[in-house]
Design an enzyme around this catalytic site. Sequence first.
Site, PDB file in Angstrom:
ATOM      1  N   ILE A 270       0.991  -1.067  -0.119  1.00 20.37           N
ATOM      2  CA  ILE A 270       0.381   0.144  -0.330  1.00 20.37           C
ATOM      3  C   ILE A 270       0.942   1.568   0.220  1.00 20.37           C
ATOM      4  CG2 ILE A 270      -2.159  -1.007   1.147  1.00 20.37           C
ATOM      5  CD1 ILE A 270      -0.972   0.730   3.550  1.00 20.37           C
ATOM      6  N   CYS A 332      -2.502 -12.437   0.485  1.00 16.42           N
ATOM      7  CA  CYS A 332      -0.957 -11.045   0.625  1.00 16.42           C
ATOM      8  C   CYS A 332      -0.600 -10.832   2.140  1.00 16.42           C
ATOM      9  CB  CYS A 332      -1.440  -9.667  -0.192  1.00 16.42           C
ATOM     10  SG  CYS A 332      -3.418  -9.487   1.165  1.00 16.42           S
ATOM     11  N   SER A 333      -0.963 -10.229   2.327  1.00 13.98           N
ATOM     12  CA  SER A 333      -0.523 -10.245   3.936  1.00 13.98           C
ATOM     13  C   SER A 333      -1.292 -10.722   4.738  1.00 13.98           C
ATOM     14  CB  SER A 333       0.999  -9.023   4.257  1.00 13.98           C
ATOM     15  OG  SER A 333       1.047  -8.571   3.914  1.00 13.98           O
TER      16      SER A 333
END
Lengths: 569, 549
Positions: A270, A332-333
């Site tokens: 991000i 993803c995370s």
Amino acid sequence: MFYTQLYSQEKHLSLLNKSTNGTLYLTATHLIFVESSSNNSTSILHHHIASVEKLSLTTTGCPLVIQCRNFRVVHFVVQRERDCHDIYSSLLRLLRPVSYEELYAFSYNPKQNDQQREEGWQLIDLGAEFERMGVPCDQWQLTDVNRDYKVCETYPRDLYVPITASKPIIVGSSKFRSKGRFPVLTYFYQEKKAAVCRCSQPLSGFSARCLEDESLLQAISKANHNSRFVYVMDTRPKLNALANRAAGKGYENEDNYSNIRFQFVGIENIHVMRTSLQKLLEVIGTRSLNMSDYLVGLESSGWLRHIKAVVDAAIFLTKAVTVEGASVLVHCSDGWDRTAQVCSLGALLMDPYYRTMKGFMVLIEKDWISFGHKFADRCDQLDGDPKEVSPIFTQFLECVWQLTEQFPQAFEFSEWFLLQIHEHVHSCQYGNFLGNNQRQREELQLRERTHSLWAFLMSEKQNYLNPFYSPAYSEVHPVLAPSTLPYNFKSVFWRNMYHQFDRSMHPRQSILKAILTLRDNSRNAESTLQALETLQLQLPPATSRLPHSGGTHKPQRSAAAGGGRGGGG
Amino acid sequence: MEFAELIKTPRVDGVVLHRPFMPTVEGTLCLTGHHLILSSRQDNTEELWLLHSNIDSIEKRFVGSLGTIIVKCKDLRVIQLDIPGMEECLNIASSIEALSTLDSVSLMYPFFYRPMFEVIEDGWNSFLPEDAFKDLESMTDEWRLSDVNKDFSVCPSYPPLVAVPKDIDDDTLRKAATFRHSGRFPVLSYYHKKNGMVMMRSGQPLTGTNGRRCKEDEKLINATLRPGKRGYIIDTRTINVAQQAKARGGGFESEANYPQWRRIHKALERSNVLQESLIKLVEACNDQSHSMDRWLSKLEASSWQTHVKEILTTACLAAQCIDREGASVLVHGTEGTDSTLQVTSLAQIILDPACRTIRGFQGLVEREWLQAGHPFQQRCAQSAYSNSKPRQESPVFLLFLDCVWQILRQFPCSFEFSESFLVLLFEHAYASQFGTFLGNSTAERTRLSLPEKTVSLWSWVNRPQELERLTNPLYEANSLVIWPSVAPQSLLLWEGVFLRWNRSSRCLDEAYEEMVHIIEYNKELQNKVNSLRRQLAQLETEDPLLQTP
């Protein structure tokens, strides 16, 4: 950027060409500017304001620059510095709400009664959506394990898992995944019984393993008889995943999961995306650039590279599911940014339903809202951590727009639909996007206290139709296979998104507008024609010597001209 | 006939043709004097007919006895032919090489081509200077048509008839011609009806290092100014380049000798720079392995978009001087046959709605390019793939078309023609069955008797079925001056030419067809409504008791 408005408070002055004088009003929800000459007014929602900047005093007054989240930039010049400072400090206070109750959605009243509001919220029903996909079925079932948000507070209550995944397995797996976001079904490709599942990263560290998690993946694999393995797509760059291992997180070890094929996709995080868009906006907002600096700037912003990475990941997912018939687990995370992008974009490529207006709403409701994309944090709804703000959803919308450019007939909606959604993700005028997850939304009683954007958009459906849409096209091409060769990313940047309010660099005439006008004309002509024909038939028999203007029955011609225009109505 | 000697193997069976985004075709390859033909002899597959003159370069590869020839065309298409047999392959390759590089103009295909269609209107007579002058006469009497160049002796690259100020006699013109590069004395390019301002073009003045002046030249251009008014000279070169030109006998108009004119220098690139730029751009477009960053950086490095922006900016400047400043303009660079014409023709697209019609655009290409002496044959002898060292080749005309496309894209409803007309002109400028773009000037075309011996492209284009194909369905006449945005954010790569063969356009084509359907359906409806209204109105007059709504 374009100097759209430039004005003083009840004073007459004009600095630049495109400026007007007028009066500035500050209300509880809006900043309103009324031009003194024409009484035209421009209003800006406080929630749309991303930043206010007071520049140093000039001979004409005190300049105030306001940057909006919908990429509008306005410049005011207020003659008296004290007035300017008052506006500035009021705005600063107004645009940093500290509690949800201060948001516009709680005071917005479109003059609907409770029943209408309730109906609006019922428009999208995710249970029905899973039924549409063919779930529950003999391999997948609804689990009530998260009924009270106890297993995962950022997931919705209703979750779909393989039949063979028992509660202990689910609970065990959830403890081995970041924020408890264990693997669940998000899309079911009925034709091949292949599933798209999503989750967050495993807490594997350097060597930890979890038998329940392995069992859950095994169960996902077993639920699909077409393929002996499950793809696990880690949408992060490998380096980021490796770094996470030191923090006790990481990625799946292929040795521990006997039936997986592991794959990194390499979408940045991000923070990279936030910086990238800032750079892009700087470049495209600069006036009198030369071509070379512009192209170099575009390149160094990296924005298109990121867009391409997201679309590439969605293509990988789509191919695995539709061509190989394999199930795919995406993470993803935390599994709420990149995962949401890839799952929803992949589904859009696989399933024509999501390319209709209603289907697209369902898709956003499912993969973004219900699965806990943190809209409040990412869109900065409350005064929060600026490091949490990131244009992940905007980026998703741009990916969709790129697809609409490549497949002009595949989507029921035009780009104005995407733009309107973007507008309201930030406006906080409707309840849909408030908060970070479903649990929070229930606590806020949004369904009782606010209105739904989807109902509003549906009521304005006509405005967002794509005149080139052809349902027949989707029958022939149910799965879209876009090209991501760099030069196929059209237009270099999304003008109507990032330059919506600066028309100076837009094409001076719009094909879309011209065609929409023509279609309106046609609709009018159709009814006129009908009226005239009725009249003709009513005429006394003596007039039957006149040749009947044959073949004027509209449905015939309409069908002959390609069913594509059927999308209207 | 000579061709037979060049064709070593006229025919090979079992040749496989690969084209991007199209199924492979196996068939017989035939070489004729002017064409490479591949036919599968089956009814349902399309044959390939390729003009030798369209071939820019070829490459040979061998794997065992299977030879492969990669044919790179001037229209930027790349095709691959797999030819069984090494000898056949070598023969075909050398034949193609010889046939595609014929030096003699008179061996070109247009001299052999016989039209398969009925010529309704001979395009060679469609855009004569005297007809264009009649239009001018209807607007003003300040100009006359001079035949001072009737035997091409005053200026070899001008047509026999040129429009000049009425008060300037032929002697003055002759003297002014000696003072201008290649005898290109200032002539009328465009008359702006709205305010009577004009645009002229010429070659550079031959002032040299010692500041030569020419009273006749001064008199000639001053004759276009209204009393007390100033004009603008747009020099397409930077001041440095213009200074350097003095050493070679060229130069620019000094303030002292041309006090009524304000000179503006712009930086439009010349021929070899543009050719390099085209080669780099096409290379970037053809490399499918690029990452996004590499693509953008190669696009930037080609500088093509920079040229587009600079040319458009200069054209806007010229148009602005005329329309907004109410001043007359003289445009020149060095020779006045390249960048000068880009500027004068684009300014007319901006200013003059007539140039945005199909016929008007043909007229513009005739006047401002063909008759104005743009050396098409030299400039378009090679395209982006040629291995031989460029001599006079340069994509000057292609850049002009690209700029027109940019304006068309920004004003999609203001042009009567669609993008396909621009693509067609690009193709025919580089390789054609028509004689229109052969030769470098009217003098050469006359010497080659092109109007007698070849067919004009306009004869073919101006037939109803062809016009229909080139018409923009969105067109609505727009009588205004159209100002394009020249910000880099507004300019795009011309996909229709540069990505034409590198991507499947099916989706876009289908959407375009759908658009045409919507427009046609609307027209049909309107017609029906109108005719029904008429019928009912007629009844009403016959029978006054009836009332229509």
